[in-house]
Scaffold this active site. Structure first.
Site, short mmCIF file in Angstrom:
data_model
loop_
_atom_site.label_atom_id
_atom_site.label_comp_id
_atom_site.label_asym_id
_atom_site.label_seq_id
_atom_site.Cartn_x
_atom_site.Cartn_y
_atom_site.Cartn_z
N LYS A 1 8.69 73.29 17.19
CA LYS A 1 7.57 72.38 16.99
C LYS A 1 6.98 71.87 18.30
O LYS A 1 7.57 71.97 19.38
CB LYS A 1 7.98 71.23 16.07
CG LYS A 1 8.18 71.72 14.63
CD LYS A 1 8.34 70.60 13.63
CE LYS A 1 8.42 71.19 12.21
NZ LYS A 1 8.63 70.14 11.19
N ARG B 1 16.89 73.25 9.38
CA ARG B 1 15.90 74.27 8.98
C ARG B 1 15.37 74.91 10.26
O ARG B 1 14.71 74.25 11.06
CB ARG B 1 14.78 73.61 8.18
CG ARG B 1 13.74 74.58 7.64
CD ARG B 1 12.67 73.82 6.84
NE ARG B 1 11.68 74.73 6.27
CZ ARG B 1 10.60 75.15 6.91
NH1 ARG B 1 10.35 74.74 8.15
NH2 ARG B 1 9.74 75.97 6.32
#
Length: 263
Positions: A205, A241
């Protein structure tokens, strides 16, 4: 949790798994690398993403879920905010509904979750993907996110979702600044202490780019992804995740080996 994106526009790997066979093969590779469960998504939720139609999303994810279920008996998650997609996915073999809106997308979401009886991930997101990064502000981000998630868990249980089926996700990158994301990671134990298992996802991210400006390509954020995953695991995350399963499994194993020798 290994990520299997079957979207044309996901921030990291959109369009890479363009066929059902490619997506199924990728999922099975992640299992070989150590994934305990797989998360299949057919709609991008990156900042600024446009929504997919219900029919588009079903056409993308269901053949992949069916293909994976034919080849593997482990848990499969469907990453969707749409109750109809969740219903179809569970009928095809999914065992978890991962909802970025925490069952708030439609009035029928809560009832659908209760009826399906599968595991449910309630994620925090301020706004929607197209607008969520427009100047997000919090007083105490961990307290506000935790309180909101607890309220959504209570709503789910009131609708008939079993408590033991509920997972909470602080929603790293969903309506948060990089500093908010780092605070959520550092203080994740405060959310984990609220009584529900925590799923954490920060793989590749943009927060990593805020620390390393050279990491403009999500594929160049492996080191930062591992650092965030290790911190989250230390602070109570029960599911990570990730895109890079083999590397994350190795990092966790080394961290566990080190901790055995700590006083």
């Amino acid at each position: 949790m290994g990520i299997v994106n079957v979207t044309p526009d996901s921030f990291s790997d959109g369009g890479r798994l363009a066929t059902v066979d490619a997506a199924v093969a990728h999922g099975l590779t992640l299992v070989e690398q150590g994934a305990d469960l797989l998360d299949i998504g057919g709609e991008s939720t990156r900042p600024g993403a446009d929504p997919a139609s219900e029919a588009e999303e079903i056409a993308r994810v269901i053949p992949v879920i069916e293909g994976l279920r034919d080849a593997w008996s482990g848990p499969l998650s469907v990453d969707t905010m749409k109750p109809a997609v969740a219903r179809t996915a569970v009928a095809a073999g999914a065992t978890m509904w991962n909802d970025v809106t925490a069952l708030g997308h439609t009035p029928e979401s809560l009832e659908t979750a209760a009826r399906l009886g599968c595991d449910i991930v309630l994620m925090h997101m301020r706004g929607e993907p197209r607008t969520m990064q427009a100047d997000p502000r919090y007083g105490d981000v961990i307290a506000e996110v935790s309180d909101w998630l607890l309220a959504r868990a209570e709503a789910a249980m009131a609708a008939g979702v079993a408590r033991e089926r509920i997972w909470l996700d602080p929603g790293v990158g969903f309506g948060k600044t990089p500093d908010h994301n780092l605070v959520l990671t550092a203080r994740l134990g405060e959310l984990a202490a609220r009584g529900f298992p925590v799923l954490y996802g920060a793989s590749r991210k943009r927060t990593i780019q805020s620390i390393d400006p050279t990491a403009t390509d999500p594929a160049d954020r492996l080191g930062g992804s591992l650092a965030l995953a290790l911190a989250a695991a230390r602070n109570g995350a029960a599911i990570l995740r990730v895109h890079d399963v083999r590397e994350t499994v190795q990092a966790l194993a080394v961290q566990a080996a080190i901790r055995r020798w700590e006083g």
